[in-house]
Write an enzyme that holds these catalytic residues in place. Structure first.
Site, PDB file in Angstrom:
ATOM      1  N   LEU A  16       0.808  -1.210   0.000  1.00 20.34           N
ATOM      2  CA  LEU A  16       0.000   0.000   0.000  1.00 20.34           C
ATOM      3  C   LEU A  16       0.843   1.263   0.000  1.00 20.34           C
ATOM      4  O   LEU A  16       0.430   2.295  -0.540  1.00 20.34           O
ATOM      5  CB  LEU A  16      -0.942   0.008   1.212  1.00 20.34           C
ATOM      6  CG  LEU A  16      -1.988  -1.106   1.272  1.00 20.34           C
ATOM      7  CD1 LEU A  16      -2.779  -1.022   2.579  1.00 20.34           C
ATOM      8  CD2 LEU A  16      -2.942  -1.014   0.086  1.00 20.34           C
ATOM      9  N   GLY A  17       2.002   1.214   0.635  1.00 20.91           N
ATOM     10  CA  GLY A  17       2.849   2.393   0.700  1.00 20.91           C
ATOM     11  C   GLY A  17       4.180   2.078   1.342  1.00 20.91           C
ATOM     12  O   GLY A  17       4.312   1.116   2.116  1.00 20.91           O
ATOM     13  N   GLY A  19       7.593   4.199   3.086  1.00 22.40           N
ATOM     14  CA  GLY A  19       8.208   5.445   3.510  1.00 22.40           C
ATOM     15  C   GLY A  19       9.709   5.321   3.600  1.00 22.40           C
ATOM     16  O   GLY A  19      10.329   4.412   3.033  1.00 22.40           O
ATOM     17  N   PHE A  21      11.576   4.528   6.131  1.00 25.42           N
ATOM     18  CA  PHE A  21      12.054   3.305   6.773  1.00 25.42           C
ATOM     19  C   PHE A  21      10.921   2.360   7.185  1.00 25.42           C
ATOM     20  O   PHE A  21      11.135   1.419   7.941  1.00 25.42           O
ATOM     21  CB  PHE A  21      12.925   3.631   8.003  1.00 25.42           C
ATOM     22  CG  PHE A  21      12.257   4.524   9.013  1.00 25.42           C
ATOM     23  CD1 PHE A  21      12.356   5.895   8.919  1.00 25.42           C
ATOM     24  CD2 PHE A  21      11.556   3.973  10.074  1.00 25.42           C
ATOM     25  CE1 PHE A  21      11.754   6.709   9.855  1.00 25.42           C
ATOM     26  CE2 PHE A  21      10.952   4.794  11.006  1.00 25.42           C
ATOM     27  CZ  PHE A  21      11.057   6.171  10.904  1.00 25.42           C
ATOM     28  N   GLY A  22       9.691   2.610   6.676  1.00 29.54           N
ATOM     29  CA  GLY A  22       8.567   1.725   6.969  1.00 29.54           C
ATOM     30  C   GLY A  22       7.821   1.354   5.699  1.00 29.54           C
ATOM     31  O   GLY A  22       7.848   2.076   4.708  1.00 29.54           O
ATOM     32  N   VAL A  24       3.991  -0.502   4.330  1.00 29.55           N
ATOM     33  CA  VAL A  24       2.650  -0.961   4.693  1.00 29.55           C
ATOM     34  C   VAL A  24       2.179  -1.944   3.621  1.00 29.55           C
ATOM     35  O   VAL A  24       2.173  -1.620   2.427  1.00 29.55           O
ATOM     36  CB  VAL A  24       1.663   0.213   4.791  1.00 29.55           C
ATOM     37  CG1 VAL A  24       0.289  -0.305   5.199  1.00 29.55           C
ATOM     38  CG2 VAL A  24       2.157   1.245   5.796  1.00 29.55           C
ATOM     39  N   LYS A  39       2.050  -2.601   9.050  1.00 32.77           N
ATOM     40  CA  LYS A  39       3.225  -1.754   8.835  1.00 32.77           C
ATOM     41  C   LYS A  39       4.405  -2.291   9.625  1.00 32.77           C
ATOM     42  O   LYS A  39       4.308  -2.506  10.841  1.00 32.77           O
ATOM     43  CB  LYS A  39       2.908  -0.315   9.276  1.00 32.77           C
ATOM     44  CG  LYS A  39       4.029   0.684   9.001  1.00 32.77           C
ATOM     45  CD  LYS A  39       3.585   2.095   9.378  1.00 32.77           C
ATOM     46  CE  LYS A  39       4.677   3.112   9.060  1.00 32.77           C
ATOM     47  NZ  LYS A  39       4.256   4.489   9.396  1.00 32.77           N
ATOM     48  N   ASP A 146       2.136  16.714  10.524  1.00 30.86           N
ATOM     49  CA  ASP A 146       2.324  16.338   9.118  1.00 30.86           C
ATOM     50  C   ASP A 146       0.969  16.132   8.428  1.00 30.86           C
ATOM     51  O   ASP A 146       0.738  15.119   7.762  1.00 30.86           O
ATOM     52  CB  ASP A 146       3.175  15.071   9.018  1.00 30.86           C
ATOM     53  CG  ASP A 146       3.730  14.862   7.610  1.00 30.86           C
ATOM     54  OD1 ASP A 146       3.798  15.851   6.849  1.00 30.86           O
ATOM     55  OD2 ASP A 146       4.072  13.716   7.262  1.00 30.86           O
TER      56      ASP A 146
END
Length: 779
Positions: A16-17, A19, A21-22, A24, A39, A146
């Site tokens: 799904l996504g 980042g 350093f993470g 999902v 995640k 954010d």
């Protein structure tokens, strides 16, 4: 992670996504079809302690945030604890979240049809849901730091009854705030001082590395609100933050937008761009709200007065403390009821803020101010029924998702010349003298593509509203025809009752006229019959008026029957055939293609760039041509002529029925009044005769002689006689006359007495002559 596909009964669906350093991943249960967004951290020992702390903090915060507009966490299934160890080298907590199938808000804003913002129903829900989420976080002393479209996901509600009619049959959704990785708790002894968040949505105090409070979320929320309404950020979106911040720093409190003009000048504005899809009343209210949200000074931002207080904690309250108003103010704005009106007559959308006290007449007055269509010429239709001036309130017609009321003019269906709203840059692009280098400017070219496609969409919406308005008018005419028949029958009954009264009155007056004529011929009682003559004349005039009304009513009945027989059943077929021949779908598809393709061109000064500009200009020209052709062709269509003619005819018939009803009521009242007058006059005459007959000398039908009258000098003979007013110069003459009358009456009375004595003596002598006097004779 790529090699890991199955964990127990769970199967990896997709990523799904991802980042810094993470990552999902969506997992789907093969038996229950349940979906989970999990995640995990993709780094191991190379993570800093600060990153590990941030990760752990996010997991803890999400688990403690129970709010429908913040993405919820779920219990991690046991099999994942072991199954995910190979892809979780950091051994940090694994975050298991609910899956939101609608994607994120950025994906919707990137769609071509969202180039100038989202529709009002979506804007309202996004702002309302984000208000709920941020207010909840701030109440719990958490700053998100954010807030941006990428961190807002769309949860689609499942199950029956979850269809949203305002979104053309799409399912209802909830917008949820995600990614609390940058979020930080703020207590009474700490403020933030870290450089976090997406640069374009940074509050000024973060950008300048100053300490800050939760007011940074107000700034980001304001930028987000502006973007979902207008499709772009408010402050010079073509520039980097380091450039536009310098211009924003000097703006006033009222400035909510800074933009570059067509010729490259920088200007400030107190309003949002006019090319959007929200109503004017909501736009005006949100512009006031944005002044609070986009205040440069963090001490003023979101508040009603300057303050250094981060949260309303009693121990921190100062003498200059202020209140956070940004959330309550937005809640008040979103709770307002806005009625949307489409004028078929002028092909224009209008909107008005209403409440429980707004009447139909008030709404018509507002419309008159905007359209210059007089109140008496307006026809307002909602739910296929005409809204009358007698309506107590129009709130029952309000629909938050679509057009509530359609406006028509009694005199015509569509004006011969209707105004058209054209974006400024679109007007400039059609000028042959426009310098090519100006239109090929990156900023101008992008604005032309956005507003050119917006122009096509706005004309498409007007056309859809026009077609819907014609359907609504056709259906309302059916109902209007039925209602006119009912009104006609009701008035017809009243006229029938009036006719019965008129026949009774006519018989009464006919007999009265004959009787009076006989009395006149015999010369008896004519001094008391003047009032009857006047009433008989009024009765004749009333009879004439009723006869005229009945003749006119008979003609109206024939006219209404003719109108009711007119069939517009084939209108739907005719309209659908017209729509299939004339529609904006091809232009809309072309506009999408042109808008998407221009984004792929990096250099707008080369030949490809010039070709794309010519494409959008041709799109705009085709839109103008189609609009003119539709308005010309539609006036010649059978369904259009039928609607127009029948609308005018029924409007006239309705007016005639109303006038006839009022006239019949007037005549009925006059008939009742005249009957009462005749009755009173007759009974007054009878009363006069019965009460004053013994005092009158020459009354009609009287058998009492003047000799038996007994009256006093100076008093009226009858109680119905009027006293004559004497002038002062005749007092002496009147006194003499009175004296003569008194002497004459005295003489008359003496004469009567002497006459009575004479008669008595005569009778005595006459009787005496009959006595026997023979005894007096001599032998």
């Amino acid at each position: 992670m790529e090699n890991l596909v199955f964990i127990g009964d769970w199967i990896k669906d997709r990523v799904l996504g991802s980042g810094s350093f993470g990552v999902v991943v969506l997992w789907k249960h093969q038996k229950t079809q349940e979906r989970l967004a999990i995640k995990t951290c993709k780094w191991g020992d190379e993570l800093t302690e600060k990153h590990k702390e941030r990760w752990t903090k996010e997991v803890e915060m999400l688990q403690n945030c129970q709010n429908p507009n913040i993405v919820g966490t779920k219990q991690l299934p046991p099999e994942f604890k072991e199954g995910l160890k190979p892809v979780n080298p950091s051994k940090l907590p694994i975050l298991c979240m609910e899956y939101c199938a609608g994607g994120n808000l950025r994906q919707y804003l990137n769609l071509p049809e969202s180039c100038n913002g989202l529709r009002e129903v979506q804007v309202r829900q996004i702002l309302g849901d984000m208000r709920s989420a941020l207010q909840f976080l701030h109440h719990n002393k958490i700053t998100h730091r954010d807030v941006k479209p990428e961190n807002i996901v769309i949860h689609v509600l499942d199950g029956p009854g979850n269809m949203d009619n305002g979104l053309q049959g799409k399912k209802k959704v909830i917008y949820k705030l995600i990614d609390l990785g940058y979020a930080k708790e703020i207590d009474s002894n700490s403020v933030c001082a870290s450089f976090v968040g997406t640069l374009q949505y940074l509050a000024p105090e973060i950008f300048y590395s100053k300490t800050y409070s939760n007011s940074v979320d107000f700034w980001s929320f304001g930028l987000l609100a502006f973007e979902v309404i207008c499709g772009t950020r408010p402050f010079l979106p073509f520039m980097a933050p380091v450039q536009w911040m310098a211009h924003v720093k000097v703006k006033t409190h009222d400035n909510i937008c800074i933009y570059e003009t067509f010729h490259g000048d920088i200007k400030c504005s107190n309003e949002m761009f006019p090319e959007n899809f929200i109503s004017k009343p909501l736009k005006a209210s949100l512009e006031q709200w944005l002044k609070v949200a986009l205040e440069w000074d963090p001490k003023l931002r979101g508040r009603d007065a300057p303050s250094k207080v981060t949260f309303n904690i009693p121990s921190e309250e100062k003498e200059t403390s202020s209140n956070v108003v940004i959330f309550n103010l937005l809640e008040t704005i979103l709770s307002k009821k806005i009625m949307k009106v489409f004028s078929v007559a002028t092909l224009t959308h209008y909107a008005y803020e209403i409440d429980d006290k707004t009447t139909a007449f008030m709404l018509k007055k507002w419309i008159q101010d905007d359209t210059h269509i007089p109140v008496e010429e307006q026809i307002l239709i909602s739910q296929n029924y005409v809204i009358t001036d007698g309506e107590d309130t129009v709130m029952k017609y309000w629909d938050e998702n679509s057009i509530s009321v359609y406006l028509y003019n009694k005199q015509y269906l569509i004006e011969e010349k209707s105004d058209i709203i054209v974006p400024e840059i679109v007007q400039r692009s059609l000028k042959p003298s426009l310098p090519v280098e100006l239109i090929q400017n990156f900023k101008n070219c992008q604005l032309l593509h956005r507003n050119g496609f917006y122009f096509v969409m706005s004309q498409m919406e007007l056309y859809d509203s026009l077609i819907k308005g014609l359907f609504v008018r056709a259906e309302s005419l059916k109902n209007e025809s039925k209602e006119l028949v009912l009104r006609h029958n009701f008035v017809d009954k009243n006229i029938g009752k009036l006719h019965v009264k008129e026949e009774t009155l006519k018989k009464f007056t006919t007999m009265g006229k004959e009787h009076v004529q006989n009395l006149k011929a015999n010369g008896v009682g004519t001094n008391l019959l003047g009032g009857f003559e006047k009433l008989f004349k009024e009765a004749d005039e009333l009879s004439d008026d009723i006869s005229k009304l009945q003749n006119a009513w008979s003609q109206l009945t024939v006219r209404l029957e003719s109108a009711a027989r007119r069939r517009i059943e084939g209108l739907s077929t005719d309209l659908n055939n017209f729509i299939s021949k004339f529609n904006y779908q091809a232009l809309f598809t072309k506009g999408q293609t042109v808008y998407v393709s221009y984004k792929k061109i990096e250099n707008y000064n080369d030949s490809k760039g010039r070709d794309k500009i010519s494409d959008v200009i041709q799109l705009i020209k085709d839109c103008f041509k189609l609009r003119n052709k539709i308005l010309m062709e539609i006036r010649n269509q059978r369904f259009y002529c039928s609607i127009k003619d029948l609308s005018i005819e029924l409007s006239k018939i309705s007016e005639i029925i109303t006038n006839a009803s009022n006239f019949s009521e007037t005549l009925d009242s006059h008939s009742n009044s005249l009957t009462d007058k005749l009755s009173n006059c007759m009974w007054s005459t009878i009363s006069l005769l019965s009460s004053d007959a013994h005092n009158l000398v020459d009354l009609p039908y009287s058998v009492v002689s003047i000799q038996k009258s007994n009256f006093k000098i100076g008093e009226p003979v009858s109680t119905h006689c009027m006293k004559m007013v004497q002038s002062t110069n005749r007092v002496e003459e009147d006194e003499n006359l009175k004296s003569l009358i008194e002497e004459s009456l005295t003489l008359r009375q003496n004469h009567i007495k002497l006459t009575e004595k004479f008669k008595t003596s005569k009778n005595y002598l006459h009787n005496k002559a009959k006595l026997d006097f023979s005894f007096l004779a001599e032998d």
